[in-house]
Design a protein around this motif. Sequence first.
Motif, PDB file in Angstrom:
ATOM      1  N   PHE A 160       7.010  -4.578  -6.437  1.00 27.33           N
ATOM      2  CA  PHE A 160       6.040  -3.778  -7.171  1.00 27.33           C
ATOM      3  C   PHE A 160       6.641  -3.155  -8.436  1.00 27.33           C
ATOM      4  O   PHE A 160       6.054  -2.264  -9.031  1.00 27.33           O
ATOM      5  CB  PHE A 160       5.466  -2.676  -6.272  1.00 27.33           C
ATOM      6  CG  PHE A 160       4.253  -3.089  -5.502  1.00 27.33           C
ATOM      7  CD1 PHE A 160       3.012  -2.524  -5.759  1.00 27.33           C
ATOM      8  CD2 PHE A 160       4.344  -4.074  -4.524  1.00 27.33           C
ATOM      9  CE1 PHE A 160       1.894  -2.921  -5.048  1.00 27.33           C
ATOM     10  CE2 PHE A 160       3.224  -4.476  -3.816  1.00 27.33           C
ATOM     11  CZ  PHE A 160       1.992  -3.903  -4.079  1.00 27.33           C
ATOM     12  N   GLN A 171       0.832  -1.211   0.000  1.00 26.65           N
ATOM     13  CA  GLN A 171       0.000   0.000   0.000  1.00 26.65           C
ATOM     14  C   GLN A 171       0.866   1.261   0.000  1.00 26.65           C
ATOM     15  O   GLN A 171       0.464   2.294  -0.534  1.00 26.65           O
ATOM     16  CB  GLN A 171      -0.919   0.012   1.231  1.00 26.65           C
ATOM     17  CG  GLN A 171      -1.882  -1.142   1.293  1.00 26.65           C
ATOM     18  CD  GLN A 171      -3.023  -0.978   0.306  1.00 26.65           C
ATOM     19  OE1 GLN A 171      -3.457   0.122   0.020  1.00 26.65           O
ATOM     20  NE2 GLN A 171      -3.492  -2.084  -0.232  1.00 26.65           N
ATOM     21  N   SER A 224       3.994   1.311  -1.338  1.00 33.20           N
ATOM     22  CA  SER A 224       4.589   1.350  -2.680  1.00 33.20           C
ATOM     23  C   SER A 224       3.587   1.931  -3.675  1.00 33.20           C
ATOM     24  O   SER A 224       3.941   2.766  -4.505  1.00 33.20           O
ATOM     25  CB  SER A 224       4.998  -0.053  -3.129  1.00 33.20           C
ATOM     26  OG  SER A 224       6.036  -0.534  -2.316  1.00 33.20           O
ATOM     27  N   GLU A 225       2.340   1.487  -3.562  1.00 34.14           N
ATOM     28  CA  GLU A 225       1.308   1.981  -4.478  1.00 34.14           C
ATOM     29  C   GLU A 225       1.107   3.481  -4.290  1.00 34.14           C
ATOM     30  O   GLU A 225       0.948   4.237  -5.271  1.00 34.14           O
ATOM     31  CB  GLU A 225      -0.003   1.218  -4.230  1.00 34.14           C
ATOM     32  CG  GLU A 225      -1.034   1.368  -5.325  1.00 34.14           C
ATOM     33  CD  GLU A 225      -2.097   2.393  -5.007  1.00 34.14           C
ATOM     34  OE1 GLU A 225      -2.982   2.568  -5.840  1.00 34.14           O
ATOM     35  OE2 GLU A 225      -2.046   3.029  -3.939  1.00 34.14           O
ATOM     36  N   MET A 248       2.498  -1.526 -14.557  1.00 33.78           N
ATOM     37  CA  MET A 248       2.362  -0.451 -13.558  1.00 33.78           C
ATOM     38  C   MET A 248       3.493   0.564 -13.743  1.00 33.78           C
ATOM     39  O   MET A 248       4.601   0.214 -14.114  1.00 33.78           O
ATOM     40  CB  MET A 248       2.434  -1.053 -12.148  1.00 33.78           C
ATOM     41  CG  MET A 248       2.085  -0.048 -11.055  1.00 33.78           C
ATOM     42  SD  MET A 248       2.255  -0.777  -9.415  1.00 33.78           S
ATOM     43  CE  MET A 248       0.738  -1.690  -9.261  1.00 33.78           C
ATOM     44  N   ILE A 275       1.344   6.388  -7.159  1.00 34.20           N
ATOM     45  CA  ILE A 275       0.170   7.192  -7.527  1.00 34.20           C
ATOM     46  C   ILE A 275       0.374   8.683  -7.274  1.00 34.20           C
ATOM     47  O   ILE A 275      -0.101   9.525  -8.033  1.00 34.20           O
ATOM     48  CB  ILE A 275      -1.075   6.714  -6.720  1.00 34.20           C
ATOM     49  CG1 ILE A 275      -1.407   5.263  -7.039  1.00 34.20           C
ATOM     50  CG2 ILE A 275      -2.269   7.639  -6.918  1.00 34.20           C
ATOM     51  CD1 ILE A 275      -2.037   5.060  -8.379  1.00 34.20           C
TER      52      ILE A 275
END
Lengths: 130, 120
Positions: free
Chosen positions: B33, A114, A116-117, B1, A121
Amino acid sequence: MIFSILIYGSAHNSQSVHTAYRFAKSLLAAGHTLHRVFFYGESVYTASALCAPPRDEQDIHQLWKSLAETHQLDLVVCIAAALKRGVIDQAEAQRHEKPAFNTHAPYELSGLGQLSEAAIISDRLVTFGA
Amino acid sequence: MQSKSILLILSHAPYGDTRAKEALDLALTAAAFGQDVSLLFTQDALYLLLKSQQPQAIEQKNLANICSALPMYDIDKIYIENNTSQTKHITAEQLILPGVFVNHNQIALMIRDHDVVLRF
């Protein structure tokens, strides 16, 4: 601009969770978006609903909770950092066979993915250290 | 991504607190990621890379083992502050990973050039 906030500082032994809170309020007031707040390290104690500070002191758990409910914020608490410190929600308490739990929505236990995301973003990931 | 470059700057000793472990956990997750992760070791964090550390004496997990696994997660950008290695008399042969030695000017450029910089 899309912001995310990462907090590592102690919830009760440093100013960082409070400073992050004021920063969050300011950026929302300025019309920016707050994508996520990620609690890591000692800051995970913020998520404990059992903290009972003296009545004339700020209740940082409640402050973040109210801000999150007003603005539909995503408050994510690092699950590994939280579980080892005894900050645990109902589902994890059952999984680990613990007699009680002390955190719940809007605080959400989740993984470092979360964070890393959020870094991907957001235009800015702002950290509040120890 | 989408991929961003993430620089983790470690400056604290490995076992006195949880920073080193938390930085490594984040590095591994970010790499999983698909992010472009670099690690910079300065000050007491350089001890994290010593081959000779024996944390079993204080019943701690050996973080050098995690460090040695970093290349398997495609984290091969390891930087070491030159000044730190000199003042601590630590040489490349004593380290569990090969790293690039950098001076303060190079570190300033690294901070400028990465999308995200996090300190531990």
